[in-house]
Motif scaffolding. Structure first.
Motif, PDB file in Angstrom:
ATOM      1  N   ILE A 107      24.766 -35.917 -25.053  1.00  0.00           N
ATOM      2  CA  ILE A 107      23.969 -35.907 -23.902  1.00  0.00           C
ATOM      3  C   ILE A 107      24.657 -36.016 -22.382  1.00  0.00           C
ATOM      4  N   LEU A 108      25.409 -36.883 -22.542  1.00  0.00           N
ATOM      5  CA  LEU A 108      26.328 -37.172 -21.154  1.00  0.00           C
ATOM      6  C   LEU A 108      27.123 -35.672 -20.843  1.00  0.00           C
ATOM      7  N   TYR A 109      27.728 -35.154 -21.941  1.00  0.00           N
ATOM      8  CA  TYR A 109      28.231 -33.827 -21.531  1.00  0.00           C
ATOM      9  C   TYR A 109      27.437 -32.861 -21.177  1.00  0.00           C
ATOM     10  N   THR A 110      26.252 -32.700 -21.790  1.00  0.00           N
ATOM     11  CA  THR A 110      25.171 -31.737 -21.364  1.00  0.00           C
ATOM     12  C   THR A 110      24.700 -32.155 -19.877  1.00  0.00           C
ATOM     13  N   TYR A 111      24.423 -33.356 -19.275  1.00  0.00           N
ATOM     14  CA  TYR A 111      24.087 -33.792 -18.343  1.00  0.00           C
ATOM     15  C   TYR A 111      25.114 -33.302 -17.378  1.00  0.00           C
ATOM     16  N   PHE A 112      26.514 -33.630 -17.214  1.00  0.00           N
ATOM     17  CA  PHE A 112      27.444 -33.097 -16.326  1.00  0.00           C
ATOM     18  C   PHE A 112      27.803 -31.641 -16.441  1.00  0.00           C
ATOM     19  N   PHE A 113      27.474 -30.993 -17.599  1.00  0.00           N
ATOM     20  CA  PHE A 113      27.508 -29.596 -17.538  1.00  0.00           C
ATOM     21  C   PHE A 113      26.587 -29.134 -16.651  1.00  0.00           C
ATOM     22  N   LYS A 114      25.338 -29.154 -16.752  1.00  0.00           N
ATOM     23  CA  LYS A 114      24.317 -28.720 -15.912  1.00  0.00           C
ATOM     24  C   LYS A 114      24.311 -29.194 -14.698  1.00  0.00           C
ATOM     25  N   LYS A 115      24.718 -30.164 -14.193  1.00  0.00           N
ATOM     26  CA  LYS A 115      25.292 -30.603 -12.800  1.00  0.00           C
ATOM     27  C   LYS A 115      25.986 -29.429 -12.218  1.00  0.00           C
ATOM     28  N   SER A 116      27.134 -29.246 -13.073  1.00  0.00           N
ATOM     29  CA  SER A 116      28.173 -28.249 -12.438  1.00  0.00           C
ATOM     30  C   SER A 116      27.961 -26.939 -12.610  1.00  0.00           C
ATOM     31  N   GLU A 117      26.719 -26.332 -13.034  1.00  0.00           N
ATOM     32  CA  GLU A 117      26.239 -24.828 -13.187  1.00  0.00           C
ATOM     33  C   GLU A 117      25.885 -24.576 -11.722  1.00  0.00           C
TER      34      GLU A 117
END
Length: 102
Positions: free
Chosen positions: A92-102
Motif C-alpha cells: 500500500i505504501l509503495y502504491t501510494y508513493f508510486f501514484k504520487k510520482s506519476e
C-alpha cells in the motif's frame, strides 16, 4: 477505552526515504505518516501494486500501534488480497508513493 494492538512491516529503502520526507514536511513521526496514509489518504479502490524493489537486507522495519478496529480492517484487507498484513502495508505504501510520482 480502546485496546491497543500492534503490527509491523518492513519497507524498501526508497519507500522509507519517501516516508521520512513526508514526515519532515508534515512534522509527524514516520509511524504516524504511515498510519495517516493507511487510514486517511489511500484510495482502496485502486489496484495495490507489489513492491518488487523490496529486499529484507536493505529494508526498514516499522512497528505501529493501532486500535482493534484498525488492525481488524488491515487483517480483512490482507485476507482479501491473500497476503500478510506486513506485506499488504508495504505494498500500500509503495502504491501510494508510486501514484504520487506519476
Amino acid at each position: 477505552m480502546r485496546k491497543q494492538k500492534q503490527f509491523w512491516t518492513v519497507v524498501s529503502e526508497r519507500t522509507f526515504q519517501r516516508l521520512r520526507e513526508l514526515s519532515e514536511e508534515t512534522g509527524m513521526t514516520i509511524t504516524k505518516v504511515m498510519l495517516w496514509i493507511l487510514f486517511e489518504q489511500f484510495d482502496y479502490s485502486t489496484e495495490i501494486r507489489n513492491d518488487y524493489t523490496f529486499t529484507t537486507a536493505k529494508g526498514h522495519k516499522i512497528v505501529a500501534k493501532v486500535t482493534d478496529e484498525e488492525l481488524e480492517k488491515l487483517q480483512d484487507l490482507a485476507q482479501k488480497h491473500l497476503m500478510s498484513v506486513s506485506r499488504l502495508v508495504r505494498n500500500i505504501l509503495y502504491t501510494y508513493f508510486f501514484k504520487k510520482s506519476e
